[in-house]
Design a protein around this motif. Structure first.
Motif, mmCIF file in Angstrom:
data_model
loop_
_atom_site.group_PDB
_atom_site.id
_atom_site.type_symbol
_atom_site.label_atom_id
_atom_site.label_comp_id
_atom_site.label_asym_id
_atom_site.label_seq_id
_atom_site.Cartn_x
_atom_site.Cartn_y
_atom_site.Cartn_z
ATOM 1 N N PRO A 67 -4.719 7.272 11.697
ATOM 2 C CA PRO A 67 -5.108 6.073 10.937
ATOM 3 C C PRO A 67 -5.747 6.366 9.576
ATOM 4 O O PRO A 67 -5.879 5.476 8.746
ATOM 5 C CB PRO A 67 -6.122 5.377 11.863
ATOM 6 C CG PRO A 67 -5.786 5.864 13.219
ATOM 7 C CD PRO A 67 -5.302 7.276 13.036
ATOM 8 N N TRP A 68 -6.156 7.617 9.334
ATOM 9 C CA TRP A 68 -6.794 7.985 8.078
ATOM 10 C C TRP A 68 -5.818 8.662 7.120
ATOM 11 O O TRP A 68 -6.206 9.177 6.084
ATOM 12 C CB TRP A 68 -7.999 8.880 8.364
ATOM 13 C CG TRP A 68 -8.947 8.162 9.268
ATOM 14 C CD1 TRP A 68 -9.925 7.277 8.918
ATOM 15 C CD2 TRP A 68 -8.951 8.221 10.689
ATOM 16 N NE1 TRP A 68 -10.541 6.771 10.042
ATOM 17 C CE2 TRP A 68 -9.960 7.343 11.150
ATOM 18 C CE3 TRP A 68 -8.212 8.909 11.647
ATOM 19 C CZ2 TRP A 68 -10.242 7.145 12.489
ATOM 20 C CZ3 TRP A 68 -8.483 8.725 12.989
ATOM 21 C CH2 TRP A 68 -9.495 7.846 13.398
ATOM 22 N N GLY A 69 -4.525 8.685 7.493
ATOM 23 C CA GLY A 69 -3.496 9.215 6.612
ATOM 24 C C GLY A 69 -3.211 10.695 6.734
ATOM 25 O O GLY A 69 -2.446 11.244 5.942
ATOM 26 N N SER A 70 -3.830 11.366 7.698
ATOM 27 C CA SER A 70 -3.579 12.797 7.888
ATOM 28 C C SER A 70 -2.397 13.013 8.818
ATOM 29 O O SER A 70 -2.225 12.293 9.808
ATOM 30 C CB SER A 70 -4.818 13.485 8.491
ATOM 31 O OG SER A 70 -5.903 13.413 7.598
#
Length: 190
Positions: A141-144
């Motif tokens: 969810p944090w783009g990683s």
């Protein structure tokens, strides 16, 4: 031209992680082991202090893995047993606080591989073979970007000087010599 932003690539029809540095997320890493008590019951344990890096090669066979394991973080679910594992009878964490693993070769077949590397415990190194499976990729969810792996292997703990045991009245040993290694890890693309 290679897409340097994609988290995966296709090699011989199989999706695999993109080349580059991937760091194992210790909060989503299970570096576990299974031994036998009375040569019958499985006893499971794990290490919670793990720092590992995967350098995924342009040629997948050039991939390397290095790991440092904090031996005092052993957790088998029983404080008395964990204290014994930390003692001089087993890991001797006061004198040997860390174990290391450094891969030496990778042979890939599809999404599976055999990784060979040197496992060092108590300043003793021996080669270990791990059957590795790439499970897939996800974006958190944090783009990683995350790559998930599972690995299995077996060792004889006595090869590393972990020889403490007790002979049972009926014959046999209290603790198995053979230990199964079981790893489940998520690696985050750097």
């Amino acid at each position: 031209m290679t897409d340097t932003t994609a988290a995966t690539r296709v090699i011989a029809g199989v999706e695999l992680p993109a080349a580059g540095t991937w760091k194992v997320d210790p909060g989503h890493a299970e570096v576990g082991f299974v031994g036998r008590h009375f040569m019958l019951t499985k006893v499971r344990g794990r290490f919670t202090g793990v720092d590992a890096t995967l350098e995924i090669g342009e040629r997948i066979e050039d991939t390397t893995v290095t790991a440092v394991i904090e031996m005092a973080t052993v957790d088998s679910g029983d404080q008395t047993r964990d204290d014994h594992l930390r003692s001089g009878d087993f890991f001797d964490v006061e004198s040997h606080p860390r174990a290391t693993f450094a891969s030496t070769s990778v042979t890939v077949t599809g999404s599976e591989a055999v990784m060979v590397g040197n496992l060092t415990i108590k300043d003793v190194s021996h080669p270990v073979s791990l059957a590795v499976e790439y499970l897939g990729h996800a974006r958190d969810p944090w783009g990683s970007d995350r790559a998930m792996f599972s690995a299995r292997g077996k060792i004889n703990r006595e090869d590393w000087g972990l020889v403490w045991n007790m002979v049972l009245e009926t014959g046999g040993l209290l603790v198995s010599k053979e230990i199964e290694l079981a790893l489940e890890v998520e690696a985050i693309r750097s």
